[in-house]
Design a protein around this motif. Structure first.
Motif, mmCIF file in Angstrom:
data_model
loop_
_atom_site.group_PDB
_atom_site.id
_atom_site.type_symbol
_atom_site.label_atom_id
_atom_site.label_comp_id
_atom_site.label_asym_id
_atom_site.label_seq_id
_atom_site.Cartn_x
_atom_site.Cartn_y
_atom_site.Cartn_z
ATOM 1 N N HIS A 89 27.449 -33.058 -50.771
ATOM 2 C CA HIS A 89 27.317 -31.842 -50.210
ATOM 3 C C HIS A 89 26.225 -31.269 -49.380
ATOM 4 O O HIS A 89 24.939 -30.770 -49.819
ATOM 5 N N PRO A 90 26.473 -30.695 -48.393
ATOM 6 C CA PRO A 90 24.796 -29.993 -47.206
ATOM 7 C C PRO A 90 25.018 -29.140 -48.150
ATOM 8 O O PRO A 90 23.560 -28.634 -47.687
ATOM 9 N N LEU A 91 25.815 -27.780 -49.118
ATOM 10 C CA LEU A 91 25.181 -26.581 -48.861
ATOM 11 C C LEU A 91 23.789 -27.355 -50.540
ATOM 12 O O LEU A 91 22.920 -26.500 -50.902
ATOM 13 N N ARG A 92 24.391 -28.225 -51.533
ATOM 14 C CA ARG A 92 23.219 -28.784 -52.007
ATOM 15 C C ARG A 92 22.275 -28.826 -51.597
ATOM 16 O O ARG A 92 21.506 -28.984 -52.333
ATOM 17 N N ALA A 93 23.181 -30.303 -50.504
ATOM 18 C CA ALA A 93 21.376 -30.290 -50.305
ATOM 19 C C ALA A 93 20.230 -29.795 -49.672
ATOM 20 O O ALA A 93 19.065 -29.964 -49.665
ATOM 21 N N PHE A 94 21.008 -28.829 -48.669
ATOM 22 C CA PHE A 94 20.150 -26.940 -48.436
ATOM 23 C C PHE A 94 18.915 -27.489 -49.404
ATOM 24 O O PHE A 94 17.760 -26.709 -49.051
ATOM 25 N N GLU A 95 20.110 -26.781 -50.926
ATOM 26 C CA GLU A 95 19.203 -26.086 -51.922
ATOM 27 C C GLU A 95 18.084 -27.222 -52.446
ATOM 28 O O GLU A 95 17.402 -26.673 -53.065
ATOM 29 N N GLU A 96 18.067 -28.254 -52.493
ATOM 30 C CA GLU A 96 17.195 -29.376 -53.331
ATOM 31 C C GLU A 96 16.205 -29.227 -52.022
ATOM 32 O O GLU A 96 15.146 -29.174 -52.876
ATOM 33 N N ILE A 97 16.551 -29.333 -51.015
ATOM 34 C CA ILE A 97 15.196 -29.657 -50.262
ATOM 35 C C ILE A 97 14.694 -28.080 -50.153
ATOM 36 O O ILE A 97 13.007 -28.846 -49.886
ATOM 37 N N CYS A 98 15.258 -26.801 -49.756
ATOM 38 C CA CYS A 98 14.219 -25.478 -49.865
ATOM 39 C C CYS A 98 13.635 -25.015 -51.006
ATOM 40 O O CYS A 98 12.503 -25.380 -51.224
ATOM 41 N N MET A 99 14.118 -26.423 -52.347
ATOM 42 C CA MET A 99 13.313 -26.612 -53.177
ATOM 43 C C MET A 99 12.221 -26.895 -53.780
ATOM 44 O O MET A 99 10.731 -26.722 -53.976
ATOM 45 N N LEU A 100 12.543 -28.101 -52.795
ATOM 46 C CA LEU A 100 10.916 -29.101 -53.136
ATOM 47 C C LEU A 100 10.274 -28.461 -51.807
ATOM 48 O O LEU A 100 8.923 -28.887 -51.926
ATOM 49 N N ASP A 101 10.647 -28.117 -50.351
ATOM 50 C CA ASP A 101 9.289 -27.746 -50.148
ATOM 51 C C ASP A 101 9.579 -26.243 -50.691
ATOM 52 O O ASP A 101 7.517 -26.337 -50.302
ATOM 53 N N GLN A 102 9.422 -25.734 -51.437
ATOM 54 C CA GLN A 102 8.931 -24.656 -51.921
ATOM 55 C C GLN A 102 8.079 -24.947 -53.303
ATOM 56 O O GLN A 102 6.066 -24.688 -52.988
ATOM 57 N N LEU A 103 7.809 -25.974 -53.487
ATOM 58 C CA LEU A 103 7.391 -26.846 -54.293
ATOM 59 C C LEU A 103 5.694 -27.498 -54.423
ATOM 60 O O LEU A 103 5.683 -27.480 -54.769
ATOM 61 N N GLY A 105 4.457 -26.678 -51.770
ATOM 62 C CA GLY A 105 4.232 -25.416 -50.202
ATOM 63 C C GLY A 105 4.373 -26.046 -48.953
ATOM 64 O O GLY A 105 3.338 -25.567 -48.420
ATOM 65 N N GLY A 106 4.866 -26.642 -48.382
ATOM 66 C CA GLY A 106 5.665 -26.953 -47.319
ATOM 67 C C GLY A 106 4.952 -28.007 -46.765
ATOM 68 O O GLY A 106 4.623 -28.017 -45.747
ATOM 69 N N ARG A 107 5.132 -28.960 -47.125
ATOM 70 C CA ARG A 107 5.227 -30.372 -47.376
ATOM 71 C C ARG A 107 6.066 -31.457 -47.253
ATOM 72 O O ARG A 107 5.967 -32.571 -46.923
ATOM 73 N N VAL A 108 7.518 -30.327 -46.487
ATOM 74 C CA VAL A 108 8.497 -32.129 -46.800
ATOM 75 C C VAL A 108 8.624 -32.304 -45.218
ATOM 76 O O VAL A 108 8.798 -31.724 -44.504
ATOM 77 N N GLU A 109 8.821 -33.686 -44.899
ATOM 78 C CA GLU A 109 9.190 -34.683 -44.188
ATOM 79 C C GLU A 109 10.518 -34.469 -44.035
ATOM 80 O O GLU A 109 11.196 -35.483 -45.468
ATOM 81 N N LEU A 110 12.101 -34.014 -43.488
ATOM 82 C CA LEU A 110 13.355 -34.237 -43.385
ATOM 83 C C LEU A 110 13.443 -35.364 -43.682
ATOM 84 O O LEU A 110 13.534 -35.396 -41.800
ATOM 85 N N GLY A 111 14.166 -36.877 -44.052
ATOM 86 C CA GLY A 111 14.418 -37.698 -43.137
ATOM 87 C C GLY A 111 16.373 -37.904 -43.331
ATOM 88 O O GLY A 111 16.352 -37.345 -44.726
ATOM 89 N N ILE A 112 17.172 -38.114 -42.622
ATOM 90 C CA ILE A 112 18.597 -37.384 -42.576
ATOM 91 C C ILE A 112 19.355 -38.942 -41.996
ATOM 92 O O ILE A 112 18.476 -39.374 -40.682
ATOM 93 N N GLY A 113 20.011 -39.725 -42.796
ATOM 94 C CA GLY A 113 20.838 -40.447 -41.825
ATOM 95 C C GLY A 113 22.049 -40.726 -43.774
ATOM 96 O O GLY A 113 22.946 -40.525 -43.641
ATOM 97 N N ARG A 114 23.256 -42.073 -42.446
ATOM 98 C CA ARG A 114 24.495 -42.396 -42.907
ATOM 99 C C ARG A 114 24.033 -43.261 -44.167
ATOM 100 O O ARG A 114 24.436 -43.232 -44.952
ATOM 101 N N GLY A 115 22.815 -43.708 -43.959
ATOM 102 C CA GLY A 115 22.554 -45.659 -44.665
ATOM 103 C C GLY A 115 22.855 -46.266 -43.569
ATOM 104 O O GLY A 115 23.924 -46.418 -42.441
ATOM 105 N N SER A 116 22.631 -47.714 -44.502
ATOM 106 C CA SER A 116 22.806 -48.656 -43.250
ATOM 107 C C SER A 116 24.007 -50.150 -44.021
ATOM 108 O O SER A 116 23.726 -50.910 -44.030
ATOM 109 N N LEU A 117 23.948 -49.221 -45.462
ATOM 110 C CA LEU A 117 25.052 -50.468 -45.963
ATOM 111 C C LEU A 117 26.594 -49.946 -46.531
ATOM 112 O O LEU A 117 26.342 -48.602 -47.307
#
Length: 342
Positions: A89-103, A105-117
């Motif tokens: 769910h995109p809201l859950r994805a948003f919250e996870e990324i925010c947490m990781l970026d805060q934990l 100190g702002g080092r997240v590189e966010l790759g997004i995609g559909r997957g290959s299989l």
């Protein structure tokens, strides 16, 4: 042969976290040790794939594993490559990324995609025909959430009404975004959207993608001074002799290939036609670079130049390569390439 070091070349690491024959906890510990070493050596980022229900990926929750990585490192940037948004769910994805970026100190590189299989998504009840629309809406919502205080959206797959967004990413307006692609049209979309790209394939094929990216990218005075990353991925094994490197890489590639093919074989699916079925084929197709410090350096620099890439994603650990073997490759890349880049 040329021996030029591309100006501004940046080097990161990519990982499938594919099964290595050890207990799962031991493999996690080894990867954390590798990440810690790469942090100290000055690698830019650690990108982790997301796979499900397959030995091809023991990191089905990349953000969870990367939250451990950021506690063991100081400078190494981290991120999923890619986060399979069709499963979130995109809201859950948003919250996870925010947490990781805060934990981090702002080092997240966010790759997004559909997957290959598609079969991986199917295990979660996401039909192949529904995945593109699900992904498109989820990615739109995720980026919109990064920029606002509340979130409203109405689409075919999601409806959100005045959702209060009480978390924020550390980086504003959002972490750098990435897509993995082997298609020029996707590269053009990434350029127009301000995303970085990661490409897999022979350097000549990667060049078509990087050319499309550059042709589409608009030049502006306020562009990120770091510039966009145009990434080329290679599996790399370096040893003291060509013979030693090949002896390490051959069984490791065989094990990696078995893990890669697991879901294809289980579901009687045809593997991708360009999948190299031996180490020799993988070297010939430029998926793998195997050799001594000198020969590997030259191969990588030649391929980077032909590909028009400015970011090298090194897969240092795959199959049953030992931690020591991966560390040797990492240290050699640092001394032979990273230390010489201007």
């Amino acid at each position: 042969m040329k021996n030029a070091f591309p100006r501004g070349l940046t080097i990161g690491i990519f990982d499938h976290l594919d099964e290595d024959g050890c207990e799962i906890a031991r493999q996690y510990a080894d990867r954390l040790s590798l990440a810690e070493a790469c942090d100290q050596l000055g690698f830019y980022a650690y990108h982790l794939a997301e796979h499900h229900c397959t030995p091809h990926g023991r990191g089905p929750s990349p953000n969870l594993f990367l939250s451990s990585v950021v506690q063991r490192t100081r400078h190494l940037r981290v991120g999923p490559m890619v986060m399979l948004l069709a499963l979130y769910h995109p809201l859950r994805a948003f919250e996870e990324i925010c947490m990781l970026d805060q934990l981090s100190g702002g080092r997240v590189e966010l790759g997004i995609g559909r997957g290959s299989l598609p079969v991986e998504l199917g295990y979660f009840g996401i039909a192949a025909e529904a995945a593109p629309g699900h992904y498109a809406e989820a990615s739109e919502i995720l980026i919109k959430a990064m920029k606002g205080d509340t979130l409203s959206y109405r689409g075919r797959h999601f409806e959100l009404n005045d959702v209060p967004l009480t978390l924020r990413s550390h980086q504003r307006p959002h972490p750098p975004t990435w897509i993995a692609t082997n298609r020029p049209e996707s590269a053009s979309w990434a350029a127009a959207s301000g995303a970085n790209i990661a490409c897999l394939g022979p350097a000549s094929s990667v060049r078509r993608i990087t050319d499309a990216f550059r042709a589409c990218r608009e030049r502006s005075a306020d562009a990120d001074e770091r510039g966009p990353f145009l990434g080329m991925l290679r599996m790399v094994v370096i040893a003291r002799s060509e013979t030693d490197a090949y002896a390490l890489a051959a069984p490791a590639y065989e094990r990696w290939l078995k893990s890669f093919r697991f879901l294809y074989d289980l579901n009687a699916l045809q593997t991708p036609p360009n999948l190299p079925l031996s180490l020799d084929a993988a070297i010939e197709s430029e998926l793998c670079v195997v050799g001594t410090a000198s020969s590997a350096r030259q191969a990588l620099l030649d391929q980077l130049e032909e590909a028009g890439a400015n970011y090298l994603l090194c897969q240092l650990a795959f199959g049953n390569l030992s931690l020591d073997a991966s560390l040797y490759t990492a240290r050699t890349i640092q001394s032979e390439i990273m230390a010489r880049v201007t």
